[in-house]
Write an enzyme that holds these catalytic residues in place. Sequence first.
Site, PDB file in Angstrom:
ATOM      1  N   LYS A 176       0.108  -1.125  -0.260  1.00 56.89           N
ATOM      2  CA  LYS A 176       0.383   0.068   0.417  1.00 56.89           C
ATOM      3  C   LYS A 176       0.347   0.978  -0.234  1.00 56.89           C
ATOM      4  O   LYS A 176       2.522   1.486   0.261  1.00 56.89           O
ATOM      5  CB  LYS A 176      -0.548  -0.240   1.158  1.00 56.89           C
ATOM      6  CG  LYS A 176      -2.448  -1.293   0.790  1.00 56.89           C
ATOM      7  CD  LYS A 176      -2.797  -1.058   2.695  1.00 56.89           C
ATOM      8  CE  LYS A 176      -4.243  -1.701   2.489  1.00 56.89           C
ATOM      9  NZ  LYS A 176      -4.837  -1.565   3.240  1.00 56.89           N
ATOM     10  N   PHE A 181     -15.371   2.803   6.986  1.00 56.82           N
ATOM     11  CA  PHE A 181     -14.111   3.551   6.473  1.00 56.82           C
ATOM     12  C   PHE A 181     -14.049   3.221   4.859  1.00 56.82           C
ATOM     13  O   PHE A 181     -13.091   4.287   4.119  1.00 56.82           O
ATOM     14  CB  PHE A 181     -12.603   2.993   7.210  1.00 56.82           C
ATOM     15  CG  PHE A 181     -13.497   1.367   6.992  1.00 56.82           C
ATOM     16  CD1 PHE A 181     -12.736   0.526   5.561  1.00 56.82           C
ATOM     17  CD2 PHE A 181     -14.404   0.123   7.406  1.00 56.82           C
ATOM     18  CE1 PHE A 181     -13.133  -0.939   4.892  1.00 56.82           C
ATOM     19  CE2 PHE A 181     -14.053  -1.118   7.383  1.00 56.82           C
ATOM     20  CZ  PHE A 181     -13.856  -1.407   6.269  1.00 56.82           C
ATOM     21  N   HIS A 241      -1.763  -5.143   1.790  1.00 59.87           N
ATOM     22  CA  HIS A 241      -3.119  -6.266   1.543  1.00 59.87           C
ATOM     23  C   HIS A 241      -2.806  -7.256   0.687  1.00 59.87           C
ATOM     24  O   HIS A 241      -1.971  -7.697   0.422  1.00 59.87           O
ATOM     25  CB  HIS A 241      -4.391  -4.977   0.055  1.00 59.87           C
ATOM     26  CG  HIS A 241      -5.416  -6.197  -0.516  1.00 59.87           C
ATOM     27  ND1 HIS A 241      -6.659  -6.091  -0.090  1.00 59.87           N
ATOM     28  CD2 HIS A 241      -5.153  -7.368  -1.441  1.00 59.87           C
ATOM     29  CE1 HIS A 241      -6.974  -7.187  -0.403  1.00 59.87           C
ATOM     30  NE2 HIS A 241      -6.813  -7.424  -1.397  1.00 59.87           N
TER      31      HIS A 241
HETATM   32  P1  IDP Z   1      -7.780  -7.246   5.645  1.00 60.76           P
HETATM   33  O1  IDP Z   1      -6.693  -5.399   4.732  1.00 60.76           O
HETATM   34  O2  IDP Z   1      -6.544  -7.411   6.603  1.00 60.76           O
HETATM   35  O3  IDP Z   1      -8.689  -7.988   4.450  1.00 60.76           O
HETATM   36  P2  IDP Z   1     -10.443  -6.360   6.176  1.00 60.76           P
HETATM   37  O4  IDP Z   1     -11.329  -6.516   6.513  1.00 60.76           O
HETATM   38  O5  IDP Z   1     -10.649  -6.824   4.203  1.00 60.76           O
HETATM   39  O6  IDP Z   1      -9.377  -5.828   6.432  1.00 60.76           O
HETATM   40  O7  IDP Z   1     -10.666  -4.167   5.526  1.00 60.76           O
HETATM   41  C1  IDP Z   1      -9.950  -3.561   4.194  1.00 60.76           C
HETATM   42  C2  IDP Z   1      -8.951  -2.367   4.377  1.00 60.76           C
HETATM   43  O8  IDP Z   1      -9.904  -1.869   5.026  1.00 60.76           O
HETATM   44  C3  IDP Z   1      -8.105  -2.895   5.762  1.00 60.76           C
HETATM   45  O9  IDP Z   1      -6.391  -3.294   4.928  1.00 60.76           O
HETATM   46  C4  IDP Z   1      -8.126  -1.178   5.991  1.00 60.76           C
HETATM   47  O10 IDP Z   1      -7.216  -0.061   5.763  1.00 60.76           O
HETATM   48  C5  IDP Z   1      -9.114  -0.801   6.073  1.00 60.76           C
HETATM   49  N1  IDP Z   1      -9.386  -1.015   7.527  1.00 60.76           N
HETATM   50  C6  IDP Z   1     -10.805  -2.201   7.616  1.00 60.76           C
HETATM   51  N2  IDP Z   1     -11.142  -1.890   9.062  1.00 60.76           N
HETATM   52  C7  IDP Z   1     -11.014  -0.944   9.257  1.00 60.76           C
HETATM   53  C8  IDP Z   1     -11.498  -0.061  10.953  1.00 60.76           C
HETATM   54  O11 IDP Z   1     -12.527  -0.669  10.861  1.00 60.76           O
HETATM   55  N3  IDP Z   1     -11.027   1.284  10.418  1.00 60.76           N
HETATM   56  C9  IDP Z   1     -10.618   1.661   8.950  1.00 60.76           C
HETATM   57  N4  IDP Z   1     -10.153   1.114   7.956  1.00 60.76           N
HETATM   58  C10 IDP Z   1     -10.143  -0.165   8.434  1.00 60.76           C
HETATM   59 MG    MG Z   2      -9.999  -8.329   2.915  1.00 61.59          MG
END
Ligand code: IDP
Ligand code: MG
Length: 142
Positions: free
Chosen positions: A9, A57, A115
Amino acid sequence: MERTLSIIKPDAVAKGVIGKILDRFESNGLKIAATRKIQLSRMDAEAFYAVHAERPFFNDLVDFMISGPVVVTVLEGENAMQINRDLMGATNPKEAEPGTIRADFAENIDANAVHGSDSVANAAIEIAFFFSEKEISTTSEQ
Ligand code: IDP
Ligand code: MG
Protein backbone atom coordinates in the site's frame (compact mmCIF):
# COMPACT_ATOMS: atom_id res chain seq x y z
CA MET A 1 0.16 -24.24 -7.62
CA GLU A 2 -1.91 -21.72 -5.63
CA ARG A 3 -1.82 -17.99 -6.39
CA THR A 4 -2.79 -14.94 -4.36
CA LEU A 5 -2.69 -11.17 -4.80
CA SER A 6 -0.60 -8.86 -2.62
CA ILE A 7 -0.69 -5.08 -2.69
CA ILE A 8 2.04 -3.06 -1.01
CA LYS A 9 0.00 0.00 0.00
CA PRO A 10 1.02 3.68 -0.43
CA ASP A 11 2.37 4.04 3.13
CA ALA A 12 4.88 1.21 2.70
CA VAL A 13 5.87 2.34 -0.81
CA ALA A 14 6.46 5.89 0.51
CA LYS A 15 8.58 4.48 3.38
CA GLY A 16 10.84 2.72 0.91
CA VAL A 17 10.19 -0.82 2.11
CA ILE A 18 9.04 -2.44 -1.17
CA GLY A 19 12.18 -4.58 -1.23
CA LYS A 20 11.93 -5.57 2.42
CA ILE A 21 8.31 -6.68 1.99
CA LEU A 22 8.99 -8.62 -1.23
CA ASP A 23 11.88 -10.28 0.64
CA ARG A 24 9.42 -11.55 3.29
CA PHE A 25 7.53 -13.36 0.54
CA GLU A 26 10.59 -14.86 -1.14
CA SER A 27 12.18 -15.81 2.19
CA ASN A 28 9.03 -17.71 3.13
CA GLY A 29 8.80 -19.89 0.05
CA LEU A 30 6.52 -17.77 -2.11
CA LYS A 31 7.49 -16.99 -5.71
CA ILE A 32 6.81 -13.65 -7.39
CA ALA A 33 4.83 -14.67 -10.49
CA ALA A 34 4.16 -11.05 -11.56
CA THR A 35 4.66 -7.60 -10.05
CA ARG A 36 4.06 -3.99 -11.09
CA LYS A 37 4.15 -0.54 -9.45
CA ILE A 38 1.08 1.53 -10.35
CA GLN A 39 -0.92 4.58 -9.33
CA LEU A 40 -4.55 3.56 -8.77
CA SER A 41 -7.31 5.87 -9.98
CA ARG A 42 -10.28 6.55 -7.70
CA MET A 43 -12.38 4.32 -9.96
CA ASP A 44 -9.81 1.51 -9.69
CA ALA A 45 -9.77 1.68 -5.89
CA GLU A 46 -13.57 1.90 -5.59
CA ALA A 47 -13.97 -1.11 -7.89
CA PHE A 48 -11.26 -3.16 -6.17
CA TYR A 49 -12.75 -2.54 -2.71
CA ALA A 50 -16.41 -2.71 -3.85
CA VAL A 51 -17.11 -5.41 -1.20
CA HIS A 52 -16.44 -2.73 1.45
CA ALA A 53 -18.60 -0.03 -0.22
CA GLU A 54 -21.13 0.04 2.65
CA ARG A 55 -18.51 0.15 5.42
CA PRO A 56 -18.03 3.46 7.28
CA PHE A 57 -14.30 3.49 6.43
CA PHE A 58 -14.81 3.01 2.66
CA ASN A 59 -14.12 6.62 1.60
CA ASP A 60 -11.04 6.90 3.81
CA LEU A 61 -9.80 3.56 2.45
CA VAL A 62 -10.21 4.72 -1.17
CA ASP A 63 -8.57 8.10 -0.44
CA PHE A 64 -5.64 6.30 1.18
CA MET A 65 -5.21 3.74 -1.61
CA ILE A 66 -4.92 6.51 -4.22
CA SER A 67 -2.65 8.74 -2.09
CA GLY A 68 0.46 7.37 -3.85
CA PRO A 69 1.67 4.45 -5.93
CA VAL A 70 1.19 0.83 -4.88
CA VAL A 71 2.92 -2.42 -5.85
CA VAL A 72 0.61 -5.20 -7.03
CA THR A 73 2.12 -8.69 -6.94
CA VAL A 74 0.97 -12.19 -7.79
CA LEU A 75 2.44 -14.64 -5.26
CA GLU A 76 2.60 -18.31 -6.06
CA GLY A 77 3.26 -21.43 -4.02
CA GLU A 78 1.65 -24.17 -1.98
CA ASN A 79 -0.95 -22.54 0.33
CA ALA A 80 0.10 -19.11 -1.02
CA MET A 81 -3.10 -17.35 0.09
CA GLN A 82 -2.89 -18.45 3.75
CA ILE A 83 0.91 -18.09 3.94
CA ASN A 84 0.60 -14.49 2.72
CA ARG A 85 -2.19 -13.75 5.23
CA ASP A 86 -0.01 -15.18 8.02
CA LEU A 87 2.99 -13.10 6.92
CA MET A 88 0.80 -9.95 6.82
CA GLY A 89 -0.52 -10.16 10.40
CA ALA A 90 -3.77 -8.75 11.75
CA THR A 91 -5.60 -5.89 9.97
CA ASN A 92 -4.88 -3.61 12.94
CA PRO A 93 -1.07 -3.45 13.25
CA LYS A 94 -1.44 -2.95 17.02
CA GLU A 95 -2.91 -6.48 17.16
CA ALA A 96 -0.47 -8.01 14.65
CA GLU A 97 1.96 -10.68 15.88
CA PRO A 98 5.59 -9.53 16.23
CA GLY A 99 7.56 -10.30 13.09
CA THR A 100 4.61 -9.89 10.74
CA ILE A 101 4.70 -7.31 7.94
CA ARG A 102 2.03 -5.14 9.56
CA ALA A 103 3.69 -5.26 12.99
CA ASP A 104 7.02 -4.26 11.48
CA PHE A 105 6.02 -1.73 8.79
CA ALA A 106 2.49 -0.38 9.49
CA GLU A 107 1.39 2.54 11.67
CA ASN A 108 -2.37 2.05 12.10
CA ILE A 109 -5.47 0.32 10.73
CA ASP A 110 -5.87 2.90 7.95
CA ALA A 111 -2.26 2.77 6.76
CA ASN A 112 -1.51 -0.92 7.26
CA ALA A 113 1.20 -1.56 4.63
CA VAL A 114 -0.28 -4.49 2.71
CA HIS A 115 -3.38 -6.04 1.21
CA GLY A 116 -3.74 -9.79 0.70
CA SER A 117 -6.54 -11.83 -0.83
CA ASP A 118 -8.64 -13.51 1.88
CA SER A 119 -9.67 -16.66 -0.05
CA VAL A 120 -8.46 -18.60 -3.06
CA ALA A 121 -11.66 -17.66 -4.91
CA ASN A 122 -11.17 -13.94 -4.19
CA ALA A 123 -7.51 -14.26 -5.15
CA ALA A 124 -8.47 -15.33 -8.67
CA ILE A 125 -10.83 -12.35 -8.99
CA GLU A 126 -8.27 -9.89 -7.58
CA ILE A 127 -5.42 -11.21 -9.75
CA ALA A 128 -7.59 -10.83 -12.87
CA PHE A 129 -8.34 -7.23 -11.81
CA PHE A 130 -4.67 -6.29 -12.34
CA PHE A 131 -3.01 -8.91 -14.54
CA SER A 132 -3.67 -10.81 -17.74
CA GLU A 133 -2.65 -14.46 -17.75
CA LYS A 134 0.25 -13.78 -20.14
CA GLU A 135 1.79 -11.33 -17.61
CA ILE A 136 1.97 -14.09 -14.95
CA SER A 137 4.67 -16.74 -15.08
CA THR A 138 5.51 -19.65 -12.84
CA THR A 139 9.11 -19.98 -11.62
CA SER A 140 10.23 -23.50 -10.81
CA GLU A 141 12.95 -24.38 -8.27
CA GLN A 142 16.42 -24.61 -9.81
P1 IDP B 1 -7.67 -6.99 5.56
O1 IDP B 1 -6.91 -5.96 4.74
O2 IDP B 1 -6.86 -7.47 6.74
O3 IDP B 1 -8.18 -8.13 4.71
P2 IDP B 1 -10.40 -5.98 5.59
O4 IDP B 1 -11.37 -6.23 6.68
O5 IDP B 1 -10.58 -6.69 4.30
O6 IDP B 1 -8.93 -6.25 6.19
O7 IDP B 1 -10.40 -4.40 5.33
C1 IDP B 1 -9.78 -3.86 4.18
C2 IDP B 1 -8.97 -2.66 4.58
O8 IDP B 1 -9.86 -1.64 5.04
C3 IDP B 1 -8.00 -2.89 5.73
O9 IDP B 1 -6.77 -3.41 5.32
C4 IDP B 1 -7.85 -1.50 6.30
O10 IDP B 1 -6.93 -0.73 5.53
C5 IDP B 1 -9.24 -0.94 6.10
N1 IDP B 1 -10.04 -1.10 7.33
C6 IDP B 1 -10.61 -2.23 7.77
N2 IDP B 1 -11.27 -2.03 8.92
C7 IDP B 1 -11.10 -0.74 9.20
C8 IDP B 1 -11.57 0.09 10.29
O11 IDP B 1 -12.25 -0.33 11.21
N3 IDP B 1 -11.19 1.40 10.22
C9 IDP B 1 -10.43 1.91 9.20
N4 IDP B 1 -9.99 1.16 8.18
C10 IDP B 1 -10.31 -0.15 8.18
MG1 MG C 1 -9.56 -8.06 3.14
